[in-house]
Design a protein around this motif. Structure first.
Motif, PDB file in Angstrom:
ATOM      1  N   LYS A  17       0.827  -1.209   0.000  1.00 38.45           N
ATOM      2  CA  LYS A  17       0.000   0.000   0.000  1.00 38.45           C
ATOM      3  C   LYS A  17       0.861   1.260   0.000  1.00 38.45           C
ATOM      4  O   LYS A  17       0.549   2.235  -0.681  1.00 38.45           O
TER       5      LYS A  17
ATOM      6  N   GLN B 173       2.127   1.873  -3.453  1.00 39.31           N
ATOM      7  CA  GLN B 173       1.090   2.444  -4.305  1.00 39.31           C
ATOM      8  C   GLN B 173       0.921   3.935  -4.048  1.00 39.31           C
ATOM      9  O   GLN B 173       0.788   4.725  -4.983  1.00 39.31           O
ATOM     10  N   VAL B 174       0.953   4.322  -2.795  1.00 39.12           N
ATOM     11  CA  VAL B 174       0.795   5.735  -2.448  1.00 39.12           C
ATOM     12  C   VAL B 174       1.972   6.550  -2.991  1.00 39.12           C
ATOM     13  O   VAL B 174       1.787   7.636  -3.539  1.00 39.12           O
TER      14      VAL B 174
ATOM     15  N   ASP C  29       3.879   5.765  -5.566  1.00 35.75           N
ATOM     16  CA  ASP C  29       3.755   5.804  -7.019  1.00 35.75           C
ATOM     17  C   ASP C  29       2.719   6.831  -7.462  1.00 35.75           C
ATOM     18  O   ASP C  29       2.938   7.571  -8.427  1.00 35.75           O
ATOM     19  N   GLN C  30       1.582   6.894  -6.755  1.00 35.29           N
ATOM     20  CA  GLN C  30       0.559   7.880  -7.095  1.00 35.29           C
ATOM     21  C   GLN C  30       1.069   9.294  -6.898  1.00 35.29           C
ATOM     22  O   GLN C  30       0.819  10.178  -7.716  1.00 35.29           O
ATOM     23  N   ALA C  31       1.806   9.515  -5.827  1.00 37.15           N
ATOM     24  CA  ALA C  31       2.363  10.842  -5.569  1.00 37.15           C
ATOM     25  C   ALA C  31       3.376  11.205  -6.643  1.00 37.15           C
ATOM     26  O   ALA C  31       3.414  12.348  -7.117  1.00 37.15           O
TER      27      ALA C  31
ATOM     28  N   GLU D  16       3.416  10.135  -9.736  1.00 37.36           N
ATOM     29  CA  GLU D  16       2.674  10.425 -10.959  1.00 37.36           C
ATOM     30  C   GLU D  16       2.098  11.839 -10.931  1.00 37.36           C
ATOM     31  O   GLU D  16       2.120  12.552 -11.931  1.00 37.36           O
ATOM     32  N   LYS D  17       1.582  12.251  -9.791  1.00 37.19           N
ATOM     33  CA  LYS D  17       1.033  13.608  -9.664  1.00 37.19           C
ATOM     34  C   LYS D  17       2.130  14.651  -9.836  1.00 37.19           C
ATOM     35  O   LYS D  17       1.923  15.676 -10.478  1.00 37.19           O
TER      36      LYS D  17
END
Length: 86
Positions: free
Chosen positions: A48, A51-52, A54-56, A58-59
């Motif tokens: 998890k 994933q967090v 990676d999302q950050a 990407e942003k």
């Protein structure tokens, strides 16, 4: 004293999560650590957190790729000072 309180809190949290079990079969008190549950929970936590992150990332990449907004710097108005009397 702080260390003792910290250890007690950690042990209580581990017991509430289900990592530690206290029992006394046949009058012998025992503490059991469920290592499989610890491994499962920590691997889920690691996934998890990946994933967090990676999302950050990407942003951040998306915000860098956008065209920069032109900004008109505002020049401060000159301030007139009154002479100081000595």
């Amino acid at each position: 004293m702080r260390v003792v309180i910290a250890v007690v809190v950690v042990v209580l949290i581990m017991a509430l999560v289900g990592w530690l079990r206290f029992s006394s079969p046949a009058g012998n008190p025992t503490i059991q650590v469920d290592t499989e549950k610890v491994k499962e929970d920590t691997s889920i936590l690691v996934e998890k957190s990946k994933q967090v992150v990676d999302q950050a990332a990407e942003k951040v990449d998306a915000s860098i790729e956008r065209d920069p907004v032109e900004r008109n710097p505002v020049e401060p108005e000159p301030v007139e000072r009154e002479p100081v009397e000595q």
